[in-house]
Design an enzyme around this catalytic site. Sequence first.
Site, PDB file in Angstrom:
ATOM      1  CD  GLU A 179     -23.864  15.089  36.461  1.00 50.04           C
ATOM      2  OE1 GLU A 179     -23.361  15.256  37.772  1.00 50.04           O
ATOM      3  OE2 GLU A 179     -22.759  14.450  35.755  1.00 50.04           O
TER       4      GLU A 179
ATOM      5  CG  MET B 222     -20.326  20.137  39.210  1.00 45.68           C
ATOM      6  SD  MET B 222     -19.439  18.600  40.122  1.00 45.68           S
ATOM      7  CE  MET B 222     -20.191  18.800  41.557  1.00 45.68           C
TER       8      MET B 222
HETATM    9 ZN   LIG Z   1     -20.951  11.927  38.899  1.00 41.89          ZN
END
Ligand SMILES: [Zn+2]
Length: 876
Positions: A316, A281
């Site tokens: 990311e 994330m």
């Molecule tokens: Zn992504």
Amino acid sequence: MADVRTNAQPDAETVVEAPLPPTHIAVRREDYTPPDWLVPETRLDFDLDPDRTRVRATLAVERNGDHSRALRLDGDGLTPLSVRIDGEDARWRMEGPALILDIASDRATVETEVEIRPAANTKLMGLYASGGMLCTQCEAEGFRRITFFPDRPDVLSKYSVRMEGDRVRFPVLLSNGNPVASGEAANGRHWAEWEDPFPKPSYLFALVAGDLKPNRDSFTTMSGRQVDLAIWVRGSDLPKTAHAMASLKQAMAWDEKVYGREYDLDLFNIVAVSDFNMGAMENKGLNIFNSAYVLADQETATDGDFDNIARVVAHEYFHNWSGDRVTCRDWFQLSLKEGFTVFRDQSFSADIGSAPVKRIEDVRVLRAAQFPEDAGPLAHAVRPDSYIEIANFYTATVYNKGAELIRMFATVLGPEKFRAGTDLYFERHDGEAATCDDFVKALEDASGADLSAFKIWYSQAGTPRVKARIEHDPEAKTATLHLDQHIDPTPGQERKQPMPIPLKTALVGEASGHEICPERLIVLDQAEQQVAFDNVVEAPLLSINRDFSAPITVEANRKPHELERLAQTDTDPFARFEAIQELMMRSLVAGANGQDPDTESVIRAVAATLNSNSLDPAFKAEAILLPGESLIADRMTVVDPDAIHASRDALRRALGSDLRDSLLSAHRSDGAAGHDLSPAAKGVRRLRTVALGLLAAGNEREGASLAKAQFDRADNMTDRQGALGILVSLDAPERQAALDAFYQRFHDDPLVLDKWFALQAAAQRKDTVDAVRQLASHADFTMGNPNRLRALAGTFGVNHWAFHSADGRGYAFLAEMILAADKLNPQVAARLVPPLGRWRRYEAGRSELMRQTLERIVAARDLSKDVFEQVSKSLA
Ligand SMILES: [Zn+2]
């Protein structure tokens, strides 16, 4: 393998949630309205404790526009302990899970206080506990499980965060942005304050508290600023972080060079977490990763793992611009950040490795994951029109087809204009929440091109099928290419419009093997179209959709000997790969339909590929790998898994025995020391195992002994896992010996143990369904860990032959897994549903069993809306 959540009860919060039906309402893109209230500044204060964490939020709110509507703060399982407006106790009310406040003035300071229970949070959304640490996951709607907030991506706020917690349990306290202060507190506690200068939506908020150790490094940006880098892991994992760190620095340099994007904070942190729903994330300045995408060394990680780490770290990191600096207006625009960022990470991986092999791998993923989506009951557009649960739309369509869409823009515009377009996009929308239309507009304004016709790729679902036929006039030395396109109906879209399809096309001389008409870009934008070629001096072979220039299927009427010729001569590596794969596919489909499979042409093509001196091993490995069984199923009118398996098995056996000598020398080729991660060395290892697989198909006893030798000799996980992956499907004494040895050696390493589960779930055996059932009650199996659940149930669901066992036991097993997982983690449970979804395509017996299984799931009590949406759409 102590997992604190193995026996965890369902989240207490689910009990107090509103009853399910009202929350099963679809959200629609056309209903978008701008936020009623903005929150320019947010201050969060965390009193951290795994059992009871106090969260105080102070929001500076501002009325947006001329209206008198109340302030609505999203919540999920939260109860306000106190609510104050401008320092005074305020009147408040709940509407379902949301907190509603009437505010008379246009500006106010709203303070709320809640208590949350991270250790009981099995959904792994919001603030949760993992391996003794506390961490967050907020995309898409996890922030509302932490505090009351307008939890939508178009509300951007500047965050300052104070955390206080036990100094021994949580010596490291991290959040977004930069650390500004820290100190000691009473009762063995300490605190830290962080500030993020960049306004961001709530889904990018992150917090980590734990006993972590950093691998520190630094990067000097193109303008000469020094950025401190740190990858935080458990102390014992530190030696496994070198590759992730090297990948991060490579990605930072690449984004400067290729997109002109420089990192903007003085600090970039990555944290590895064992329990994580997704891969990783992109929280601003504090990326949180599934440990599978951080930790690697040659002993425990395969070449594929190393590649995935580089890819995900880059992905990311690239989000810092394509996602964080410019975010999405609403979740229907998810592909704005994901499609673009996947395209960026694909280009990065192609640049640092072998571009042709990377392209083949990307297309494999698209065909295995996205084409079935497009052809099934869960088909949706790259920019969907509605959803019940947004977590269900983190799909291959939004990500991978979305990336193909961006690739088409880049192809049509050319590199300079595409770069001018992305520059304008970043400049124009910096600090904003944008839409897919904004992205296209920026490309158009910077390039002067009209891309409006291409926008249909955002809204129309389904994979276009293009029929192509070349007609040669030897007298006039001309050729005519006849093209037409068709898209099958998808749910909610009965009638389809023609789409603009960019087709890189060349003609290859059948006799000479030379490119007689050089590559050109044809845009097929009508239902039917004809394209003329001049100077066609000999009989032409059609080389079309080169480099997979459009995400479509091509049905070109090429004869087997023409495909064989293209497989040897085409100058485009992807087209060459396609030719041999198409040859195999035709043989496999014919075999599955009880027709003559024409194995001879496949054997000749594979032999020519194996024995070629001009092809590198990585390409050879990709080219000679047979299409998977579910891909063959996509080509059948009525799917019979046994017939498909038998057909594929027969072709593998024929290749293995007829080409034994060539395969043996490919298997034995060396030049790949275990620590050598160059594309060349990876290619040698890949071919070694692919060749071994075919050898084992041709002669099981010889294969088992060669595989066991490779397993025992291996000085790296690629060779070891490759050998074990072949052994698990064989009936040989070496099989169990290798499985036991693998377990003994690696049972303390969760990521390697995942491989042990996954390899057995992938075994091509009649008794695999019994094996997975046994493994589900193995002491090391835990449903609470998404990686472990995916390794067993996720892998089994895509093991076509074993899963579609005619007695329906495979379906029953998956249903049990889905229902049990749903009680803990609906998001992960819902991702297990799709293999059951395409029941209509299977032969009558299986079809009925699959349908009944779906009916049984949807009838279960207290089903989450995640699973409800996937199952009910599959039945519709
Ligand atoms: Zn992504």
